[in-house]
Design a protein around this motif. Structure first.
Motif, PDB file in Angstrom:
ATOM      1  N   ASP A 366       0.937  -1.184  -0.043  1.00 37.11           N
ATOM      2  CA  ASP A 366      -0.168  -0.167   0.081  1.00 37.11           C
ATOM      3  C   ASP A 366       0.825   1.340  -0.262  1.00 37.11           C
ATOM      4  N   ALA A 525     -10.314  -6.542   4.181  1.00 41.06           N
ATOM      5  CA  ALA A 525      -9.088  -5.729   4.577  1.00 41.06           C
ATOM      6  C   ALA A 525      -8.816  -5.661   5.924  1.00 41.06           C
ATOM      7  N   GLU A 531      -4.755  -8.678   4.202  1.00 43.45           N
ATOM      8  CA  GLU A 531      -6.164  -9.390   4.353  1.00 43.45           C
ATOM      9  C   GLU A 531      -6.313 -10.473   5.343  1.00 43.45           C
ATOM     10  N   ASN A 594     -15.982  -4.808   4.144  1.00 45.21           N
ATOM     11  CA  ASN A 594     -15.225  -3.819   4.196  1.00 45.21           C
ATOM     12  C   ASN A 594     -15.720  -2.340   4.226  1.00 45.21           C
TER      13      ASN A 594
END
Ligand code: COA
Ligand code: AMP
Length: 624
Positions: A366, A525, A531, A594
């Motif tokens: 990320d 998430a 995950e 999520n």
């Protein structure tokens, strides 16, 4: 050679390109043919020994005194450094131990061991005698180990009495015994390394004490094998409960790894390279064991965690201590370090002069994490993408070729040898910038898999959906400048802390519970692990205590798959969203969990279930 030149040459004349790369190795018989189109094998008539190339060759070249394997175990407080000469001695005798145990060329050997030097000796010893190792990650439970033993039918299993996690000692031997008990194809011999932390009871006439067998063994020389012979089998999660046994050849793999060390990572003989992963994963095979050693680098074998062993400074202290040039880890490890050391105090305390770059892979990096660590280190941080099937990076920034341009959110550009395409489900190539199925044109370059053990049909299926292409299973997008962005899986595979797991397999375990009518497991998430699996369960009417069922399911997942498949959230619901043809809409469940935008598919059977599910999940989250 620049990246652009290498890309051009690998595309225009792959045979010549890879033949040139193959010259980095010592061959017993240098291949006359680069690629056999009929069988899709690289170097079909070549012969070599990968262990000889990774170990003996460096001793013969006068680098015997250089460090080869550096063992760092903050979890036990031990460390050790083996020079190439010492590594050669250990591996040659471990090979002798295997020969005495009846292991021959082509036989399989399962290795179920923690991150200790003997595990690496065992892998290289197999390669030395032409046996095929299959390493099983220590975090898998007995039934998973059993599946792998049954599939590859090893002559011997190498194991240890225990593994060590920060909060507990894991007795491996009872897990191995339970696995063998379940197996139809039972191995004749098991060789057990007794560790001081916990000794195991050995079963007479089956279990052999590693140290005694090693002491009684004579060193054995490497034997040439065909380039196309299997070096190892590594099982990985597919979409079903049966793992896929990815088969790796010798010559193509060694050629690709040697090329990658120089051109992707930018390291050479004498450098220290550290992949902070586990030998149970492909990263460990390629970049703890074979890649660095083939290149004549010292490699670090780390028995510890990025935090808590003893603290979030361990990575940086070891980089400092061993003058590590390139560090490779999973984004999860950096997220864990960031949580524990948000201001980078440990990073500032260590001298990181030797470190030229940090590489990340195994899961999506990320941008927030990537930018944070790049800022803290002040060094290039390079995301790159690959898979167990592919064996080495297919998308990267070729740092070794002087490339440093990084586009945040992208894993880099195609590595020379890989020809990527993005197509929609109707097989139409999509425009740059549009997301679709990420494909790689055939033939795949050296190093990538050419078979699945015992399963030619399943292997073919990986190429069937988009003929002429390997379907990666990832959704991707290629931008105008050739940067490739990975958007997540298109199938039921999830990535938990860099570990690839199948939700289909978890559903099989969950649905075995007598109270479960139907279920779905999706990847939600998670701020630390990327995950995490979340279950949606429709329970049989009148089964009452949901808390107890939840506990049972968590225990079953840990016991049947392993603690790494950390199912912790289970929602009990009245119904699951389905299409009119009865397919569970897992994407919808993932979006609900999520809190993402809900896109209701036209094919939904009963849209009213969505609001109920949203309300239920919100209520559960509020309670938590
Ligand atoms: N043998 C036995 N059990 C293992 C194991 C092994 N080799 N590896 C992990 N486990 C167990 C852990 O003890 C833990 O059990 P618990 O639930 O009883 O505590 C469980 O599996 C989950 O472990 P893990 O995924 O490591 O999570 P964690 O919460 O203990 O640690 C991190 C979080 C981020 C520190 C850890 O996930 C990590 O180091 N991640 C980096 C992963 C990585 O490098 N992947 C490489 C792929 S390229
Ligand atoms: P494995 O076979 O265990 O290496 O897992 C491969 C899968 O991990 C890929 O198909 C991706 O889904 C994911 N993956 C690996 N590297 C990356 C990356 N750099 N960015 C995004 N996903 C990645």
């Amino acid at each position: 050679m620049s990246y652009a030149k290498a890309l051009e040459q690998a595309t225009a004349n792959p045979e010549q390109f890879w033949m040139d790369a193959a010259r980095a190795l010592d061959w017993a018989r240098f291949p006359a043919i680069a690629h056999d189109e009929d069988d899709d094998h690289w170097f079909p008539d070549g012969e070599l020994n990968v262990c000889e190339n990774a170990v003996d060759r460096h001793v013969a070249a006068g680098r015997g005194d250089q460090p080869a394997l550096i063992y760092e175990s903050p979890i036990t407080g031990r460390d050790a450094t083996y020079s190439f000469t010492e590594l050669q001695e250990r591996v040659a005798r471990t090979a002798g131990m295997l020969v005495n145990a009846g292991v021959k060329k082509g036989d399989r050997v399962v290795i179920y061991m923690p991150m200790i030097p003997e595990a690496v000796f065992g892998m290289l010893a197999c390669a030395r005698i032409g046996a095929v190792h299959s390493v099983v990650f220590g975090g898998f439970a007995a039934p998973e180990l059993a599946k792998r033993i049954d599939d590859c039918q090893p002559v011997a299993v190498l194991s240890a009495s225990c593994g060590l996690e920060p909060n507990r000692t894991i007795a491996y031997k009872p897990l191995l015994d339970a696995a063998i008990e379940r197996c139809t194809n039972k191995p004749e011999t098991t060789i057990i390394l007794q560790r001081e932390e916990l000794r195991a009871d050995l079963i007479p006439n089956r279990d052999i004490d590693w140290n005694a067998a090693y002491d009684a063994a004579k060193p054995v020389d490497p034997v040439p094998v065909k380039s196309t012979d299997p070096l190892y089998i590594l099982y990985t999660s597919g979409t079903t409960g049966t793992p896929k046994g990815v088969v790796r050849d010798n010559g193509g793999y060694a050629t690709a790894l040697a090329w990658s060390m120089e051109h992707i990572y930018g390291v050479e003989a004498g450098d220290v390279y550290w992949a902070a992963s586990d030998i149970g994963w492909v990263v460990g095979h390629s970049y703890i064991v074979y890649g660095p050693l083939l290149a004549g680098c010292a490699t670090i074998l780390f028995e510890g965690k990025p935090i808590g062993t003893p603290d979030a400074g361990i990575f940086w202290n070891l980089v400092d201590k061993h003058k590590v040039k390139v560090l490779f880890t999973a984004p999860t490890a950096i997220r864990a370090i960031r949580r524990a050391d948000p201001d980078g105090e440990f990073i500032r305390k260590a001298s990181l002069k030797s470190l030229k770059a940090l590489f990340l892979a195994g899961e999506r990096a990320d941008p927030d994490t990537l930018l944070w660590i790049a800022d803290m280190l002040g060094k290039p941080v390079i995301d790159h993408w690959w898979q167990t099937e592919i064996g080495w990076p297919a998308i990267a920034t070729c740092f070794g070729r002087g490339e440093t341009e990084i586009r945040v959110g992208s894993a880099g550009r195609a590595v020379p040898g890989f020809r990527f395409k993005v197509q929609d489900d109707a097989h139409q190539e999509v425009e740059p910038g549009k997301v679709g199925n990420l494909l790689i044109e055939q033939p795949l370059p050296p190093g990538a898999f050419r078979a699945l053990w015992n399963n030619p049909e399943r292997f073919k299926a990986g190429f069937a959906d988009f003929p002429g292409h390997y379907t990666s299973g990832d959704a991707g997008m290629i931008d105008e400048d050739g940067f490739i962005h990975i958007m997540g899986r298109t199938d039921d595979i999830i990535n938990v802390a860099g570990h690839r797991l199948s939700t289909g397999q978890m559903e099989e375990v969950v649905s075995n519970h007598p109270a479960v009518v139907e279920c779905a497991v999706v990847g939600a998430a998670d701020a630390l692990k990327g995950e995490t699996p979340v279950g949606f369960v429709v329970a049989r009417a009148g089964t009452g205590d949901h808390d107890q069922i939840r506990k049972d399911l968590i225990t079953s997942i840990r016991g049947d798959i392993g603690p790494i498949a950390c199912l912790s959230t289970v929602h009990f619901v009245d119904g699951l969203p389905k299409t009119r043809s009865g397919k569970i809409l897992r994407n919808l469940l993932r979006a609900i969990e999520n809190g993402d935008e809900i896109i209701v598919p036209q094919t939904i059977e009963d849209a009213s279930v969505i609001d109920t599910l949203i309300a239920h999940v919100a209520e559960e989250k509020a309670k938590a």
